[in-house]
Design a protein around this motif. Structure first.
Motif, PDB file in Angstrom:
ATOM      1  N   ILE A  18       0.835  -1.209   0.000  1.00 26.40           N
ATOM      2  CA  ILE A  18       0.000   0.000   0.000  1.00 26.40           C
ATOM      3  C   ILE A  18       0.867   1.254   0.000  1.00 26.40           C
ATOM      4  CG2 ILE A  18      -1.700   1.299   1.335  1.00 26.40           C
ATOM      5  CD1 ILE A  18      -2.816  -1.362   2.320  1.00 26.40           C
ATOM      6  N   LEU A  19       1.982   1.215   0.748  1.00 23.65           N
ATOM      7  CA  LEU A  19       2.879   2.367   0.811  1.00 23.65           C
ATOM      8  C   LEU A  19       3.448   2.702  -0.562  1.00 23.65           C
ATOM      9  CD1 LEU A  19       4.672   4.439   2.324  1.00 23.65           C
ATOM     10  CD2 LEU A  19       6.272   2.573   2.760  1.00 23.65           C
ATOM     11  N   VAL A  62      -0.803  11.447   1.518  1.00 24.30           N
ATOM     12  CA  VAL A  62      -1.571  11.331   2.763  1.00 24.30           C
ATOM     13  C   VAL A  62      -1.791   9.866   3.112  1.00 24.30           C
ATOM     14  CG1 VAL A  62      -3.755  11.886   3.882  1.00 24.30           C
ATOM     15  CG2 VAL A  62      -2.666  13.568   2.381  1.00 24.30           C
ATOM     16  N   ARG A  63      -2.229   9.098   2.137  1.00 28.18           N
ATOM     17  CA  ARG A  63      -2.425   7.668   2.378  1.00 28.18           C
ATOM     18  C   ARG A  63      -1.101   6.958   2.614  1.00 28.18           C
ATOM     19  NH1 ARG A  63      -5.597   3.444  -1.693  1.00 28.18           N
ATOM     20  NH2 ARG A  63      -5.849   1.762  -0.160  1.00 28.18           N
ATOM     21  N   ALA A  64      -0.054   7.384   1.895  1.00 27.96           N
ATOM     22  CA  ALA A  64       1.269   6.788   2.117  1.00 27.96           C
ATOM     23  C   ALA A  64       1.760   7.057   3.533  1.00 27.96           C
ATOM     24  CB  ALA A  64       2.262   7.339   1.096  1.00 27.96           C
ATOM     25  N   GLY A  65       1.476   8.244   4.061  1.00 28.34           N
ATOM     26  CA  GLY A  65       1.869   8.549   5.430  1.00 28.34           C
ATOM     27  C   GLY A  65       1.161   7.674   6.450  1.00 28.34           C
ATOM     28  N   GLU A  80      10.541  12.030   2.900  1.00 31.26           N
ATOM     29  CA  GLU A  80       9.893  12.446   1.649  1.00 31.26           C
ATOM     30  C   GLU A  80       8.380  12.577   1.832  1.00 31.26           C
ATOM     31  OE1 GLU A  80      10.220  13.635  -2.334  1.00 31.26           O
ATOM     32  OE2 GLU A  80      11.764  13.192  -0.840  1.00 31.26           O
ATOM     33  N   ILE A  81       7.794  11.656   2.566  1.00 30.99           N
ATOM     34  CA  ILE A  81       6.346  11.728   2.796  1.00 30.99           C
ATOM     35  C   ILE A  81       5.989  12.974   3.590  1.00 30.99           C
ATOM     36  CG2 ILE A  81       4.443  10.617   4.018  1.00 30.99           C
ATOM     37  CD1 ILE A  81       5.618   7.934   3.218  1.00 30.99           C
ATOM     38  N   GLU A 108       9.448  22.116   7.764  1.00 28.55           N
ATOM     39  CA  GLU A 108       9.589  22.041   9.216  1.00 28.55           C
ATOM     40  C   GLU A 108       9.359  20.624   9.732  1.00 28.55           C
ATOM     41  OE1 GLU A 108      10.712  24.288  11.205  1.00 28.55           O
ATOM     42  OE2 GLU A 108      10.972  25.719   9.566  1.00 28.55           O
ATOM     43  N   ALA A 109       8.355  19.938   9.162  1.00 31.96           N
ATOM     44  CA  ALA A 109       8.096  18.559   9.603  1.00 31.96           C
ATOM     45  C   ALA A 109       9.277  17.649   9.278  1.00 31.96           C
ATOM     46  CB  ALA A 109       6.819  18.041   8.941  1.00 31.96           C
ATOM     47  N   ALA A 110       9.867  17.806   8.091  1.00 27.86           N
ATOM     48  CA  ALA A 110      11.006  16.968   7.716  1.00 27.86           C
ATOM     49  C   ALA A 110      12.228  17.278   8.578  1.00 27.86           C
ATOM     50  CB  ALA A 110      11.327  17.158   6.238  1.00 27.86           C
ATOM     51  N   LYS A 111      12.472  18.556   8.865  1.00 29.66           N
ATOM     52  CA  LYS A 111      13.632  18.904   9.695  1.00 29.66           C
ATOM     53  C   LYS A 111      13.457  18.397  11.126  1.00 29.66           C
ATOM     54  CE  LYS A 111      13.609  23.294   8.570  1.00 29.66           C
ATOM     55  NZ  LYS A 111      13.992  24.724   8.510  1.00 29.66           N
ATOM     56  N   ASP A 112      12.256  18.525  11.681  1.00 28.40           N
ATOM     57  CA  ASP A 112      12.012  17.964  13.018  1.00 28.40           C
ATOM     58  C   ASP A 112      12.200  16.445  13.019  1.00 28.40           C
ATOM     59  OD1 ASP A 112      11.477  20.494  13.918  1.00 28.40           O
ATOM     60  OD2 ASP A 112       9.294  20.282  13.783  1.00 28.40           O
TER      61      ASP A 112
END
Length: 375
Positions: free
Chosen positions: A134-135, A145-148, A177-178, A205-209
């Protein structure tokens, strides 16, 4: 007195036949002679039978004697004395059956972790393969969104009572990446060049965190230097910061050339006031400040080993130093601090040469483009 039998190096007198102890076990039974006068009714056949004499072999290296087989008996066949390996006839235990048998002992030698008593590992592995499918399908369809959601469920899956390691099979890169694409708007079509995707501020910001968490969770360890650790995550995070700076400045430059309603960055963020020349100068100063801040963080990190000799960080620092040198030079042409900016530009070029020297000392060949630009 009979000869003495030795276990390792048998020595036989010359007047006696040489044969092994095991040959007596396979020799035919000998009939015992009855003494005359003890039994007058004894048969003549019993008294006339001569005992069988073992075949003499004067060679102590005789293979028959070494194998314990007498020469007067035919060989048993089947490549004697090298018999084929006999496979055990017992029941072969799988990992699941072995765990069940160990858990059933008193006292038990294996205690299943919580949650593993009712769910077999095979079902969990099947569940993991379905989530992985699925991923990748969602990534191919750009449904981040679904991959996350699938990626989060994979991280919460336990196999044999142990959680999955995010570093295996490149899952850490897929997660970053997601997170970047999950919060990004739709692709923006550039009429002149190509289709491109704009990463939103929330995605950066989400990727850096995410990278910061990985750096704290998996620090570098001398006992396992080849493992995926902060040495791997730092270059990825710094590369993401460079991409963020360049995207913001590129979109700001495009807005000064034409009115682009798709650009979501505010004017106040880069200090824009409506004048194209002043806007260009403000964008260049903002890019310079962001790049200098990133370089300062890298310099602080690379003061201590093993980061000071890590090839990926050194090569990235060379690129940033050359980038800063160009920014200082272009800023000096339109700024009052001409001499100071030129001096900083020369300092960054010297920094790039020192990093190249470290790369050469580590036995790593830098790209020819970087070496030509730094000269």
């Amino acid at each position: 007195m009979p000869p003495t039998a030795h276990h390792f190096t048998p020595v036989y007198p010359l007047h006696e036949p040489q044969h092994s102890f095991r040959s007596k076990q396979y020799a035919p039974p000998r009939k015992r002679k009855r003494q005359q006068g003890n039994d007058d009714d004894s048969d003549d056949s019993d008294t006339n039978v001569e005992p069988l004499q073992p075949v003499q072999s004067h060679d102590i290296n005789d293979p028959y004697r070494v194998a314990g087989w007498p020469e007067n008996i035919p060989l048993p066949g089947s490549s004697f004395p090298h018999s084929p390996a006999v496979k055990p006839k017992g029941r072969q235990l799988s990992s699941d059956n072995l765990q069940k048998e160990l858990a059933g002992l008193k006292p038990p030698l294996y205690v299943p972790p919580p949650g593993e008593q009712d769910t077999t590992p095979s079902l969990r592995r099947h569940h993991l393969s379905v989530l992985t499918t699925i991923l990748h399908t969602s990534l191919l369809k750009h449904d981040f969104v679904r991959a996350g959601r699938a990626w989060g469920m994979i991280l919460r899956t336990d196999i044999m009572g142990r959680p999955l390691d995010v570093r295996t099979h490149g899952r850490w890169g897929v997660g970053a990446e997601i997170l970047m694409r999950k919060f990004s708007p739709e692709n923006i079509i550039d009429e002149q060049l190509y289709n491109r995707t704009i990463i939103s501020d929330e995605g950066f910001e989400a990727a850096k965190d995410y990278y910061e968490r990985l750096i704290l969770q998996f620090p570098y360890q001398k006992t396992n230097p080849n493992a995926i650790s902060s040495l791997t995550f730092y270059p990825a995070m710094f590369g993401l910061c460079i991409y963020e700076i360049q995207q913001k400045c590129r979109l700001a430059y495009e807005r000064t050339r034409k009115d682009s309603p798709e650009v979501e960055h505010s004017d106040s963020e880069l200090g824009l006031n409506g004048n194209p020349e002043e806007e260009t100068s403000a964008i260049r100063r903002s890019e310079l400040a962001s790049a200098a801040s990133l370089a300062a963080r890298m310099d602080e990190l690379m003061l201590s080993p093993p980061f000071d000799t890590y090839p990926s960080l050194l090569q990235l620092r060379v690129s940033i130093a050359l980038w800063l040198a160009d920014l200082y030079r272009t800023t000096a042409d339109s700024d009052d601090d001409d001499d100071e900016n030129k001096e900083r530009a020369s300092m960054e070029r010297a920094k790039a040469r020192r990093c190249l020297d470290r790369l050469k000392a580590a036995g790593v060949t830098a790209p020819q483009m970087l070496m030509d630009i730094s000269d």
